[in-house]
Design a protein around this motif. Sequence first.
Motif, PDB file in Angstrom:
ATOM      1  N   SER A 231       0.854  -1.189   0.000  1.00 26.73           N
ATOM      2  CA  SER A 231       0.000   0.000   0.000  1.00 26.73           C
ATOM      3  C   SER A 231       0.889   1.237   0.000  1.00 26.73           C
ATOM      4  CB  SER A 231      -0.904   0.017   1.240  1.00 26.73           C
ATOM      5  OG  SER A 231      -1.744  -1.120   1.258  1.00 26.73           O
ATOM      6  N   LEU A 232       0.688   2.110  -0.958  1.00 22.02           N
ATOM      7  CA  LEU A 232       1.527   3.295  -1.077  1.00 22.02           C
ATOM      8  C   LEU A 232       1.117   4.367  -0.071  1.00 22.02           C
ATOM      9  CD1 LEU A 232       1.807   3.732  -4.955  1.00 22.02           C
ATOM     10  CD2 LEU A 232       3.407   2.611  -3.401  1.00 22.02           C
ATOM     11  N   LYS A 233       2.110   5.052   0.475  1.00 18.80           N
ATOM     12  CA  LYS A 233       1.860   6.211   1.313  1.00 18.80           C
ATOM     13  C   LYS A 233       1.553   7.396   0.391  1.00 18.80           C
ATOM     14  CE  LYS A 233       5.024   4.659   4.955  1.00 18.80           C
ATOM     15  NZ  LYS A 233       6.257   4.975   5.726  1.00 18.80           N
ATOM     16  N   PRO A 234       0.883   8.431   0.890  1.00 24.91           N
ATOM     17  CA  PRO A 234       0.491   9.566   0.038  1.00 24.91           C
ATOM     18  C   PRO A 234       1.661  10.222  -0.704  1.00 24.91           C
ATOM     19  CG  PRO A 234      -0.639   9.678   2.142  1.00 24.91           C
ATOM     20  CD  PRO A 234       0.353   8.566   2.263  1.00 24.91           C
ATOM     21  N   ASP A 235       2.825  10.246  -0.076  1.00 25.74           N
ATOM     22  CA  ASP A 235       3.955  10.940  -0.694  1.00 25.74           C
ATOM     23  C   ASP A 235       4.858  10.022  -1.517  1.00 25.74           C
ATOM     24  OD1 ASP A 235       4.777   9.548   1.551  1.00 25.74           O
ATOM     25  OD2 ASP A 235       6.399  10.953   2.009  1.00 25.74           O
ATOM     26  N   GLU A 236       4.466   8.754  -1.654  1.00 24.31           N
ATOM     27  CA  GLU A 236       5.305   7.801  -2.391  1.00 24.31           C
ATOM     28  C   GLU A 236       4.900   7.730  -3.853  1.00 24.31           C
ATOM     29  OE1 GLU A 236       6.606   4.591   1.058  1.00 24.31           O
ATOM     30  OE2 GLU A 236       4.782   4.224  -0.093  1.00 24.31           O
ATOM     31  N   GLU A 237       5.895   7.544  -4.692  1.00 25.74           N
ATOM     32  CA  GLU A 237       5.622   7.419  -6.118  1.00 25.74           C
ATOM     33  C   GLU A 237       6.365   6.222  -6.692  1.00 25.74           C
ATOM     34  OE1 GLU A 237       8.956  10.454  -7.996  1.00 25.74           O
ATOM     35  OE2 GLU A 237       6.956  11.234  -7.578  1.00 25.74           O
ATOM     36  N   ILE A 238       5.788   5.657  -7.733  1.00 27.20           N
ATOM     37  CA  ILE A 238       6.382   4.494  -8.399  1.00 27.20           C
ATOM     38  C   ILE A 238       7.337   4.986  -9.481  1.00 27.20           C
ATOM     39  CG2 ILE A 238       5.885   2.435  -9.779  1.00 27.20           C
ATOM     40  CD1 ILE A 238       3.053   2.512  -8.522  1.00 27.20           C
ATOM     41  N   LYS A 239       8.515   4.396  -9.502  1.00 23.97           N
ATOM     42  CA  LYS A 239       9.449   4.738 -10.570  1.00 23.97           C
ATOM     43  C   LYS A 239      10.184   3.496 -11.042  1.00 23.97           C
ATOM     44  CE  LYS A 239      12.906   6.461  -7.245  1.00 23.97           C
ATOM     45  NZ  LYS A 239      13.798   7.607  -6.924  1.00 23.97           N
ATOM     46  N   LYS A 240      10.507   3.494 -12.316  1.00 24.32           N
ATOM     47  CA  LYS A 240      11.202   2.358 -12.902  1.00 24.32           C
ATOM     48  C   LYS A 240      12.685   2.461 -12.579  1.00 24.32           C
ATOM     49  CE  LYS A 240       9.397   0.872 -16.654  1.00 24.32           C
ATOM     50  NZ  LYS A 240       8.842  -0.403 -16.175  1.00 24.32           N
ATOM     51  N   MET A 241      13.257   1.349 -12.071  1.00 23.98           N
ATOM     52  CA  MET A 241      14.653   1.342 -11.664  1.00 23.98           C
ATOM     53  C   MET A 241      15.342   0.070 -12.159  1.00 23.98           C
ATOM     54  SD  MET A 241      14.174   2.660  -7.691  1.00 23.98           S
ATOM     55  CE  MET A 241      15.922   2.950  -7.413  1.00 23.98           C
ATOM     56  N   LEU A 242      16.657   0.153 -12.337  1.00 30.65           N
ATOM     57  CA  LEU A 242      17.468  -1.012 -12.691  1.00 30.65           C
ATOM     58  C   LEU A 242      18.003  -1.586 -11.382  1.00 30.65           C
ATOM     59  CD1 LEU A 242      18.673  -2.708 -15.041  1.00 30.65           C
ATOM     60  CD2 LEU A 242      20.676  -1.210 -14.946  1.00 30.65           C
ATOM     61  N   VAL A 243      17.488  -2.746 -11.005  1.00 34.19           N
ATOM     62  CA  VAL A 243      17.809  -3.322  -9.694  1.00 34.19           C
ATOM     63  C   VAL A 243      18.079  -4.822  -9.795  1.00 34.19           C
ATOM     64  CG1 VAL A 243      16.361  -1.627  -8.488  1.00 34.19           C
ATOM     65  CG2 VAL A 243      15.372  -3.830  -9.175  1.00 34.19           C
ATOM     66  N   ARG A 244      18.617  -5.343  -8.701  1.00 34.23           N
ATOM     67  CA  ARG A 244      18.676  -6.789  -8.508  1.00 34.23           C
ATOM     68  C   ARG A 244      18.500  -7.056  -7.012  1.00 34.23           C
ATOM     69  NH1 ARG A 244      22.825  -9.619  -6.504  1.00 34.23           N
ATOM     70  NH2 ARG A 244      24.705  -8.507  -5.855  1.00 34.23           N
ATOM     71  N   TYR A 245      18.281  -8.330  -6.655  1.00 31.48           N
ATOM     72  CA  TYR A 245      18.060  -8.696  -5.264  1.00 31.48           C
ATOM     73  C   TYR A 245      19.229  -9.531  -4.751  1.00 31.48           C
ATOM     74  CZ  TYR A 245      13.352  -6.918  -5.706  1.00 31.48           C
ATOM     75  OH  TYR A 245      12.282  -6.085  -5.906  1.00 31.48           O
ATOM     76  N   ARG A 246      19.648  -9.246  -3.526  1.00 27.12           N
ATOM     77  CA  ARG A 246      20.698 -10.031  -2.881  1.00 27.12           C
ATOM     78  C   ARG A 246      20.094 -11.152  -2.044  1.00 27.12           C
ATOM     79  NH1 ARG A 246      24.380  -5.949   0.330  1.00 27.12           N
ATOM     80  NH2 ARG A 246      25.656  -7.819   0.643  1.00 27.12           N
TER      81      ARG A 246
END
Length: 301
Positions: A231-246
Amino acid sequence: MGQYYLSHLKELESEAIYVIREVVSQFERPALLFSGGKDSILLAHLAKKAFYPAKIPFPLIHIDTGHNFPETLAFRDALINELGVNLVVGSVQKSIDQGRVREETGVNASRNALQTVTLLDTLEELKIDAAMGGARRDEEKARAKERFFSHRDEFGQWDPKNQRPELWSLFNGKKQMGEHFRIFPISNWTEMDVWQYIKEEGISLPSLYFAHERDCVVRDGVILANSDYISLKPDEEIKKMLVRYRTCGDMPITGAVESDAKDLDKIIEEVATTRTTERGTRADDKRGETAMEDRKKSGYF
């Protein structure tokens, strides 16, 4: 006569295989706890080696929170099919539906703590007396306290102040009725050891571990994947990122790292220069100074 030499990875492999074989020799109903993450995949690979050409002589248990990454579940099913072993799935959603646990609410809600009840119920239902897991001592300070053979009482609880000595690689698996052990064959491995061994052995992993583009939300410095479970907080925004998981866990709590490492060589180079542990990106470990130890005492992995 030539000198026989074992690399440090082969020494770790031999130690882990020895522990796995000890489990099968000492216990009646062992199992391997399988999350679909790199450490449990590594452990399944070592178990395969330990008994080859026979099949792995115990089931794999996955505690499904219902909030898993789809990539993890797809990889799990493909690996189980390849290994030809029995998979037992314990459902947290079923525990919720039965009233065994109550789901958290709010923007920081997580099913992570709920796994403990599902895990203990599953172990009791199958009468498992030794549950092997892929935890390592370098991951987190509470896990650094674990022995290879970690005794749990009849309630599945762990007492870090009451553990058995393990001198000369002698493991004491004696227990009372209703008690069980958690076993950690790769306790002495580091994150670097794991990645170097994965490369050496050509072990396949879920695509999550390699750099990819994903819709993310940055919350309290942790990069979380956007999903139906957050659930997003009011001030949070979705952005596309280049990531990986450890590390792989639930989508609402498992943090990613920004990375362009798309192959094992690049990942190994990245791990060599990082100064944070892989669980440093887990939101569930940030709930308190002793969050992991508190969960382990109540029966967590």
